[in-house]
Design an enzyme around this catalytic site. Sequence first.
Site, PDB file in Angstrom:
ATOM      1  N   LYS A 197      10.127 -50.509   2.967  1.00 41.74           N
ATOM      2  CA  LYS A 197       9.640 -49.272   2.346  1.00 41.74           C
ATOM      3  C   LYS A 197       8.470 -48.743   3.142  1.00 41.74           C
ATOM      4  O   LYS A 197       7.731 -49.528   3.765  1.00 41.74           O
ATOM      5  CB  LYS A 197       9.180 -49.543   0.913  1.00 41.74           C
ATOM      6  CG  LYS A 197       9.143 -48.297   0.051  1.00 41.74           C
ATOM      7  CD  LYS A 197      10.520 -47.960  -0.482  1.00 41.74           C
ATOM      8  CE  LYS A 197      10.521 -46.746  -1.356  1.00 41.74           C
ATOM      9  NZ  LYS A 197      11.810 -46.623  -2.057  1.00 41.74           N
TER      10      LYS A 197
HETATM   11  P1  NAD Z   1      10.470 -36.480  -6.342  1.00 50.43           P
HETATM   12  O1  NAD Z   1       9.191 -36.335  -5.633  1.00 50.43           O
HETATM   13  O2  NAD Z   1      11.647 -35.678  -5.928  1.00 50.43           O
HETATM   14  O3  NAD Z   1      10.270 -36.207  -7.916  1.00 50.43           O
HETATM   15  C1  NAD Z   1       9.301 -36.793  -8.706  1.00 50.43           C
HETATM   16  C2  NAD Z   1       9.106 -35.865  -9.906  1.00 50.43           C
HETATM   17  O4  NAD Z   1       8.241 -36.463 -10.849  1.00 50.43           O
HETATM   18  C3  NAD Z   1       8.490 -34.531  -9.509  1.00 50.43           C
HETATM   19  O5  NAD Z   1       9.193 -33.484 -10.148  1.00 50.43           O
HETATM   20  C4  NAD Z   1       7.051 -34.656 -10.009  1.00 50.43           C
HETATM   21  O6  NAD Z   1       6.483 -33.403 -10.351  1.00 50.43           O
HETATM   22  C5  NAD Z   1       7.245 -35.536 -11.220  1.00 50.43           C
HETATM   23  N1  NAD Z   1       6.041 -36.272 -11.579  1.00 50.43           N
HETATM   24  C6  NAD Z   1       5.116 -36.832 -10.763  1.00 50.43           C
HETATM   25  N2  NAD Z   1       4.155 -37.425 -11.461  1.00 50.43           N
HETATM   26  C7  NAD Z   1       4.478 -37.242 -12.757  1.00 50.43           C
HETATM   27  C8  NAD Z   1       3.873 -37.613 -13.975  1.00 50.43           C
HETATM   28  N3  NAD Z   1       2.730 -38.304 -14.003  1.00 50.43           N
HETATM   29  N4  NAD Z   1       4.492 -37.271 -15.128  1.00 50.43           N
HETATM   30  C9  NAD Z   1       5.642 -36.586 -15.116  1.00 50.43           C
HETATM   31  N5  NAD Z   1       6.265 -36.196 -13.997  1.00 50.43           N
HETATM   32  C10 NAD Z   1       5.684 -36.513 -12.836  1.00 50.43           C
HETATM   33  O7  NAD Z   1      10.788 -38.037  -6.332  1.00 50.43           O
HETATM   34  P2  NAD Z   1      12.193 -38.745  -6.502  1.00 50.43           P
HETATM   35  O8  NAD Z   1      12.784 -38.919  -5.157  1.00 50.43           O
HETATM   36  O9  NAD Z   1      12.962 -38.078  -7.587  1.00 50.43           O
HETATM   37  O10 NAD Z   1      11.706 -40.202  -6.970  1.00 50.43           O
HETATM   38  C11 NAD Z   1      11.374 -40.472  -8.327  1.00 50.43           C
HETATM   39  C12 NAD Z   1      11.429 -41.966  -8.536  1.00 50.43           C
HETATM   40  O11 NAD Z   1      12.742 -42.450  -8.216  1.00 50.43           O
HETATM   41  C13 NAD Z   1      10.471 -42.799  -7.676  1.00 50.43           C
HETATM   42  O12 NAD Z   1      10.067 -43.943  -8.409  1.00 50.43           O
HETATM   43  C14 NAD Z   1      11.345 -43.229  -6.508  1.00 50.43           C
HETATM   44  O13 NAD Z   1      10.873 -44.411  -5.886  1.00 50.43           O
HETATM   45  C15 NAD Z   1      12.649 -43.463  -7.230  1.00 50.43           C
HETATM   46  N6  NAD Z   1      13.830 -43.423  -6.355  1.00 50.43           N
HETATM   47  C16 NAD Z   1      14.140 -42.328  -5.615  1.00 50.43           C
HETATM   48  C17 NAD Z   1      15.300 -42.326  -4.823  1.00 50.43           C
HETATM   49  C18 NAD Z   1      15.738 -41.113  -4.050  1.00 50.43           C
HETATM   50  O14 NAD Z   1      16.868 -41.158  -3.494  1.00 50.43           O
HETATM   51  N7  NAD Z   1      14.990 -40.058  -3.975  1.00 50.43           N
HETATM   52  C19 NAD Z   1      16.105 -43.469  -4.765  1.00 50.43           C
HETATM   53  C20 NAD Z   1      15.759 -44.576  -5.544  1.00 50.43           C
HETATM   54  C21 NAD Z   1      14.626 -44.540  -6.337  1.00 50.43           C
END
Ligand code: NAD
Length: 476
Positions: A107
């Site tokens: 990561k």
């Molecule tokens: P992203 O940046 O696209 O979205 C995150 C969202 O959460 C945003 O809309 C942001 O405004 C919101 N947010 C941030 N802080 C917040 C809070 N305190 N309260 C409410 N909303 C809040 O990120 P993502 O890629 O969707 O990732 C989200 C989670 O999923 C992370 O934990 C990431 O590690 C995990 N994840 C992502 C992927 C991927 O393919 N993108 C894969 C596996 C896991």
Amino acid sequence: MNVTGEPSFRESVDLMFNRASALMNLSPGLEQKIRVCNSTYTVRFGVRLRGKIETFTGYRSVHSEHMEPVKGGIRYAINVSQDEVEALAALMTYKCALVETPFGGSKGGLCIDPRAWDEHELELITRRFAYELIKRDLIHPAQNVPAPDMGTGEREMAWIVDQYARMNTTDINAKACVTGKPLNSGGIRGRVEATGRGVQYALQEFFRHKEDVALARLSGTLDGKTAVVQGLGNVGYHAAKFLSEEDGVKIVAAIERDGAVVDASGLNIEELKQWIAANGGVKGFPGAQYVEDGASLLEHDCDILIPAAMEGVIHKGNADRIRAPLIIEAANGPITFGADEILRAKGIVIIPDMYANAGGVTVSYFEWVKNLSHIRFGRMQRRAEEARSRLLVAELERLSGDEGLGWELKPNFKDKFLTGSDELALVRSGLDDTMRTAYQSMREVWHGRNDVTDLRVAAYIVAISRVAETYRSKGL
Ligand code: NAD
């Protein structure tokens, strides 16, 4: 310990690992080898921006190289730390083992608020960060393959692959150095939606098992169930969109940075997403009630809680007030170790992150294979498949015709049957198969052993066993 007196994210992951390894017959040496993070590289680099040198701190952590390349996203967030990337890298090792993608876990992260910089500046920063990692083979098609995570997406991956190609002009497999790229940079159809789509497939699979649904004190199918989602970013938006548009789930509340919106009749996720894009937050979304203290909505009455934003949002301070009987961890680490204990004692069923959000790395695996094979999935067989189907349809039509058996083909059958699988259909099929198979492997352990009472421990046992097997076959 963090400010709430709970273990840090990495300690939480280790404690969860320990719960599972205590039930396994691993030698202490091997257990230690699997648990610890192999290495974490910290880089501080300067970029000339707005007339002065800005210094940034970034990390790339490699948890386990039992299989190579290692795989894991790159996150852009202001609070990125070594502890966090190490926790996330460990989760990647277990996740890849659970869903049988042939990677070790890694990561990366950059301490940055991406909203504070414009696109051109972000490109300069990303290219410089990528340069630092590429020159140490911490981005490399055979050794370390990043992907998007919080705060990054296709755009950043396109800059990274271009940077790698510039520095490795004769590497024919350059495109495989990173996944989650846009299509025109070597991406694959269905990658952007993959993690959210995987959350949907995970829930569909859960609801195929009546016994498991009953353990969550629920019954029936997904249709008509209520859900609360936190975070409408890549993962949360797609999961909520597909569940509401395709499975009849009512999203009764959505929590974002600036608060939450509530609508008992179900939010229109597409309209809400457009509202956020235009207004910078959920506040004021027509037809819904706005609540400033967004996190309080995690405690809202609903059937399914979908934390899809970030880690540590369900902690010892609020776990006792959570009312949803089923939680699916779309984000990584949204439940702390302490909260996990409280929720389990309350009988809440948790579909763990390691499984629930594995859709991203699964489709990343397909993208990496596509890049190495230099051909789009379906390109060779799609029309051949259609030709065979045409033959069969012609024969069915002959048999059902005037002089035949008088059968009638259902409307739409012909069109549906004659359509060969394109790349998107194949990606979705591969993802669905992966999510079903992985769930069943966790389920076998969950129900097959008296000492396993939850899906998280089951997931860790499956994953750790597979990693241990790989080490053993290497003679360790
Ligand atoms: P992203 O940046 O696209 O979205 C995150 C969202 O959460 C945003 O809309 C942001 O405004 C919101 N947010 C941030 N802080 C917040 C809070 N305190 N309260 C409410 N909303 C809040 O990120 P993502 O890629 O969707 O990732 C989200 C989670 O999923 C992370 O934990 C990431 O590690 C995990 N994840 C992502 C992927 C991927 O393919 N993108 C894969 C596996 C896991």
